[in-house]
Design a protein around this motif. Structure first.
Motif, PDB file in Angstrom:
ATOM      1  N   GLU A   6      84.838 -28.840 -19.435  1.00 49.67           N
ATOM      2  CA  GLU A   6      86.158 -29.429 -19.232  1.00 49.67           C
ATOM      3  C   GLU A   6      87.113 -28.393 -18.632  1.00 49.67           C
ATOM      4  O   GLU A   6      86.959 -27.191 -18.831  1.00 49.67           O
ATOM      5  CB  GLU A   6      86.761 -29.929 -20.559  1.00 49.67           C
ATOM      6  CG  GLU A   6      85.928 -30.943 -21.301  1.00 49.67           C
ATOM      7  CD  GLU A   6      85.113 -30.318 -22.407  1.00 49.67           C
ATOM      8  OE1 GLU A   6      84.805 -31.019 -23.387  1.00 49.67           O
ATOM      9  OE2 GLU A   6      84.786 -29.119 -22.293  1.00 49.67           O
ATOM     10  N   SER A   7      88.111 -28.903 -17.942  1.00 51.31           N
ATOM     11  CA  SER A   7      89.175 -28.059 -17.410  1.00 51.31           C
ATOM     12  C   SER A   7      90.435 -28.897 -17.274  1.00 51.31           C
ATOM     13  O   SER A   7      90.384 -30.130 -17.338  1.00 51.31           O
ATOM     14  CB  SER A   7      88.773 -27.467 -16.059  1.00 51.31           C
ATOM     15  OG  SER A   7      88.537 -28.497 -15.113  1.00 51.31           O
ATOM     16  N   GLY A   8      91.552 -28.209 -17.094  1.00 49.41           N
ATOM     17  CA  GLY A   8      92.799 -28.906 -16.812  1.00 49.41           C
ATOM     18  C   GLY A   8      93.777 -29.001 -17.956  1.00 49.41           C
ATOM     19  O   GLY A   8      94.874 -29.530 -17.782  1.00 49.41           O
ATOM     20  N   CYS A  22      85.995 -33.065 -16.089  1.00 46.06           N
ATOM     21  CA  CYS A  22      84.762 -32.687 -16.787  1.00 46.06           C
ATOM     22  C   CYS A  22      83.642 -32.679 -15.753  1.00 46.06           C
ATOM     23  O   CYS A  22      83.380 -33.713 -15.118  1.00 46.06           O
ATOM     24  CB  CYS A  22      84.460 -33.666 -17.902  1.00 46.06           C
ATOM     25  SG  CYS A  22      82.861 -33.414 -18.735  1.00 46.06           S
ATOM     26  N   THR A 118      89.065 -28.623 -24.244  1.00 45.22           N
ATOM     27  CA  THR A 118      90.197 -27.994 -23.570  1.00 45.22           C
ATOM     28  C   THR A 118      91.472 -28.383 -24.318  1.00 45.22           C
ATOM     29  O   THR A 118      91.646 -29.540 -24.707  1.00 45.22           O
ATOM     30  CB  THR A 118      90.261 -28.411 -22.082  1.00 45.22           C
ATOM     31  OG1 THR A 118      91.298 -27.683 -21.417  1.00 45.22           O
ATOM     32  CG2 THR A 118      90.498 -29.900 -21.900  1.00 45.22           C
TER      33      THR A 118
END
Length: 124
Positions: A6-8, A22, A118
């Motif tokens: 995941e990121s953000g 993701c 995240t």
């Protein structure tokens, strides 16, 4: 074995927006239901949104319906979660999950693989 990253996540003021992504690897992405879950401090993990492996509509928790939008891109092996009109109660660690041949429901035991999560923090 499917890996999910995941990121953000981040810090945003109430009323603001964030977009989580993701990225999946290690499996046939289109065979998996994909879901988003979240866990706030001191609370159990809860369902946010999900889509089945076979397409169709997206399921949302009542608490986010109309504010969050989930999308998936089978060509890029990614799912995203667009979060608008964020509230302090949306503060949590958000997890991406994958379930083989899943129906895209909000039952966590139907998901075989989980990302590391995240952090999303919404300030008032």
């Amino acid at each position: 074995q499917v890996q999910l990253v995941e990121s953000g996540g981040g810090l945003v003021q109430a009323g603001g927006s964030l977009r989580l992504s993701c990225a999946a690897s290690g499996g046939t992405f289109s065979n998996y239901a994909m879901g988003w879950f979240r866990q706030a401090p001191g609370k159990e993990r809860e369902f946010v949104a999900a889509r089945s492996w076979s397409g169709g509509g997206t399921s949302y928790a009542d608490s986010v319906r109309g504010r969050f939008t989930m999308s998936r891109d089978n060509a890029r092996n990614t799912v995203s979660l667009q979060m608008n009109s964020l509230k302090p109660e949306d503060t949590a660690v958000y997890y991406c999950a994958a379930g083989a041949w899943g129906a895209g429901r909000g039952i966590s035991t139907e998901y075989n693989y989980w990302g590391q999560g995240t952090q999303v923090t919404v300030s008032s």
